[in-house]
Design an enzyme around this catalytic site. Structure first.
Site, PDB file in Angstrom:
ATOM      1  N   ARG A 173     -79.853 -58.106  17.300  1.00 38.41           N
ATOM      2  CA  ARG A 173     -79.453 -56.733  16.495  1.00 38.41           C
ATOM      3  C   ARG A 173     -80.790 -55.741  16.470  1.00 38.41           C
ATOM      4  O   ARG A 173     -80.429 -54.729  16.716  1.00 38.41           O
ATOM      5  CB  ARG A 173     -78.922 -56.918  15.410  1.00 38.41           C
ATOM      6  CG  ARG A 173     -78.024 -55.389  15.085  1.00 38.41           C
ATOM      7  CD  ARG A 173     -77.170 -55.915  13.675  1.00 38.41           C
ATOM      8  NE  ARG A 173     -75.934 -56.263  14.081  1.00 38.41           N
ATOM      9  CZ  ARG A 173     -75.525 -57.376  13.464  1.00 38.41           C
ATOM     10  NH1 ARG A 173     -76.259 -58.009  12.666  1.00 38.41           N
ATOM     11  NH2 ARG A 173     -74.226 -58.065  13.800  1.00 38.41           N
ATOM     12  N   ALA A 174     -81.809 -56.142  15.898  1.00 38.46           N
ATOM     13  CA  ALA A 174     -82.946 -55.175  15.797  1.00 38.46           C
ATOM     14  C   ALA A 174     -83.562 -54.627  17.091  1.00 38.46           C
ATOM     15  O   ALA A 174     -83.806 -53.623  17.051  1.00 38.46           O
ATOM     16  CB  ALA A 174     -84.128 -56.212  15.220  1.00 38.46           C
TER      17      ALA A 174
END
Length: 685
Positions: free
Chosen positions: A281-282
């Site tokens: 997700r980062a």
């Protein structure tokens, strides 16, 4: 119409010089797919003021007149439960809404529910939209988001990620769009969000009050001017706010044209991998933020500067491994990864006109040559390969998270790695805020009864509603046929779930507990219970007693990381003023009960039971114990006594307190399970 404080009047939110908070808010409105913003900061740092001012600078939107779900008339695929709408339907232009979600909101209020009164009065199953429907194409703001129950935070973040809400309950089946900018603000001193929830926020910023006297004076000057004449003050910043609105609108139009080159994408992946953030997700959020930043700056291609700003906003909060870790990012390491050179341009598709295509044989030869060069480097005289510009030295990175070592400074002993403790619960059935510890009446959980509704919506308990109406049918002139229902017959479900509690630790830090091994064991047990309290959304406090007095080391708070830090600082030594410790704990519990009668306390007394402080110490400690027992507080005595010779004083104290007695070695859930298995095996033999 009330005048809101202008966005550009907030220090650090000027259009050409946005600080981290202003930039994060603007970027997530340019690209809502980023996933929202979490603003962390101490009280009095204009968090709420800035967020409320943001809606006024966003471009207005077109909606259908009378549409409660605010679908976009320009989107042919958009549907509304209030529709369908045709080309003849009137459209209006209105400002973007800022919808505020109260901390005490229920799931019905957030998602929407069956409108009970209209169902009875008109005989129709009608859906009453919730806050998520109202926030569509706008801003959903949650102040003190760290105090919001976890399942509501999950619900909000899922809706923000999916862009729609599906409601299946009470005979209602509705699906509607819910694309909004989610903004949460919080004061870390009042408790942290779980790392799993932190990761779901796209961006996070830390804010603090300026330390320079000139800047602080300017903030006060602007606020005084606004309070004196809001209309004139707002007019002064109208042009700068309008310029910000136009720039946001231009950036939105440019967003789809910004190129994220392969070299930029690889650099983003390298940054995320080097900082060891969990999941992908980062990477996705950093890429989206970099694209939005490029659009904001008027560029058509993502640059090194865009990636740097994006990483500083998207990665710090994702580096937390446990609740006692502070968020942060090593900017020197980030600059080392990004390098000084600009990103290379996008390579052209296919081979260059003057360069012949590479054959498989050439690839094999180049690979063999490269392998030979690497082998030569590995066989060289040096024991360590020379560092390159692309490989940062290990000393520049943050060390991995490890449990605190057992060290001693004077008479201060630190805890070792925490373990999973047994569950300590408050007796009875409460009505406190939702949590994960003790039994309570709640908005979620198993259905245990019914009651009259507090408002127009709720989870209808059909059987109880019919039972309430059955005995009144003759007085209403009905003996056969359909049952006549009225508003006073309505019953909604009463559910039993779990609540959060106040866990007050009262810790004996006297000389009898000061042995290194014993105090380490006690502090580790308390640290484990603190971590458990964090996971169960409890409020915690810390009272210590040693020498001649008791001290409130930490007033009740939701911040267990501060409690853990205070625990490390507690020294040990001196006499044991047990009575003073019990009475100070009683004063704290009484004050908290007056502040919030629904918050039920759990007193955890950690002691070996000895009382040596002052005259008649034993008698006074017995009187204090009887007084605390009279408060009706659920109490657990964790017995710190160990060794072959034990006096059993803590057990006698537990009897006076009408409390559960728990040896410190049995605080661990695994140790307790082992004791039970051992006793069971002996009984079977």
């Amino acid at each position: 119409m009330p005048q809101h404080y202008p966005f550009s009047a907030v220090l650090g939110c000027e259009t050409d010089a946005l600080d981290d908070m202003g930039l994060a808010l603007v970027l997530t409105t340019i690209s809502p797919e980023i996933g929202g913003v979490l603003v962390r900061g101490e009280k009095g740092t204009a968090k709420s003021t800035t967020v409320r001012a943001l809606a006024a600078v966003l471009p207005p939107i077109d909606v259908y007149a009378g549409d409660r779900f605010s679908v976009d008339p320009a989107d042919p695929a958009a549907t509304s439960p209030d529709g369908p709408f045709g080309t003849e339907t009137e459209t209006i232009v209105r400002p973007v809404r800022l919808v505020e979600l109260p901390v005490g909101a229920t799931e019905d209020r957030v998602l929407g529910s069956l409108h009970l009164e209209r169902a009875l009065s008109h005989g129709k199953v009608e859906y009453e939209p919730g806050l998520l429907a109202r926030a569509h194409r706008g801003i959903l703001y949650v102040d003190e988001v760290n105090l919001l129950h976890d399942h509501l935070v999950d619900l909000l973040l899922d809706a923000a990620a999916m862009g729609q809400v599906t409601v299946e309950r009470d005979g209602v089946s509705v699906e509607h769009a819910a694309r909004f900018v989610l903004i949460g603000t919080m004061n870390p001193e009042e408790g942290e969000l779980r790392p799993q929830l932190l990761d779901r926020f796209g961006l996070t910023v830390e804010v603090a009050a300026p330390r320079e006297p000139a800047l602080r004076a300017e903030v006060v000057r602007r606020r005084v001017a606004y309070d004196a004449d809001p209309v004139a003050f707002t007019a002064r910043y109208r042009d700068t706010d309008r310029a910000l609105t136009e720039r946001v609108e231009t950036a939105r139009e440019r967003l789809a044209k910004v190129r994220l080159t392969e070299s930029a994408l690889m650099k983003i992946a390298e940054v995320c991998a080097t900082f060891e953030v969990d999941g992908l997700r980062a990477d996705i959020v950093t890429a989206r933020t970099a694209v939005a930043h490029a659009a904001w700056e008027g560029r058509d291609e993502v640059t090194r500067a865009d990636i740097r700003r994006a990483a500083l906003l998207a990665l710090p909060h994702r580096r937390r491994r446990n609740p006692f870790d502070a968020p942060g990012l090593d900017e020197d390491l980030l600059d080392q990864i990004l390098g000084d050179d600009e990103l290379p341009p996008e390579p052209p598709e296919g081979p260059a006109p003057d360069e012949p295509p590479t054959s498989p044989e050439d690839n094999t030869q180049d690979q063999a040559q490269g392998d030979g060069q690497r082998d030569e480097a590995a066989d060289g005289d040096s024991d360590q390969a020379p560092a390159t510009d692309d490989t940062p030295p290990e000393s520049d990175g943050e060390p991995p998270v490890t449990p605190p070592a057992v060290t001693e400074s004077g008479s201060t002993v630190r805890a070792t790695a925490p373990y999973r403790p047994r569950l300590l619960k408050v007796q009875g059935l409460g009505e406190g805020a939702a949590g994960r510890r003790s039994r309570a009446l709640a908005s979620t959980g198993r259905r245990v009864g019914a009651r009259r509704p507090d408002g127009p919506t709720g989870s209808l308990h059909l059987a109880e509603t019919l039972l309430a109406a059955a005995g009144k049918q003759s007085s209403r002139g009905r003996t056969t046929g359909r049952v006549e229902l009225r508003n006073e017959d309505l019953r909604v479900a009463v559910r039993e779930g779990r609540e959060a509690n106040l866990v007050l630790f009262c810790v004996d830090a006297s000389g009898s507990m000061a042995a290194r091994k014993r105090m380490t064991q006690v502090k580790t047990a308390i640290l484990s219970l603190l971590l458990d309290a964090y996971r169960r959304r409890d409020k915690v406090g810390l009272v210590t007693f040693r020498g001649a007095e008791a001290t409130v080391a930490l007033p009740p708070t939701h911040s267990v990381d501060i409690a853990a830090a205070r625990l490390d600082e507690v020294p040990a030594g001196g006499r044991t003023p047990l009575a003073e410790g019990l009475l100070e704990a009683a004063r704290v519990l009484t004050r908290e009960r007056m502040r919030d009668p629904r918050l039920r306390p759990l007193l955890v007394l950690v002691t070996d039971g000895r009382a040596t402080g002052g005259k008649d110490a034993v008698a006074r400690s017995q009187q204090a114990a009887e007084y605390v027992a009279g408060l009706g507080v659920t109490t657990v005595v964790i017995d710190g006594e160990s060794g072959p010779l034990r006096l059993g004083l803590a057990l006698r104290l537990a009897e006076l307190l009408r409390a559960e007695h728990l040896p410190v070695a049995e605080v661990s859930a695994e140790a307790l399970a082992g004791t039970v298995r051992s006793r069971t095996q002996k009984g079977a033999a």
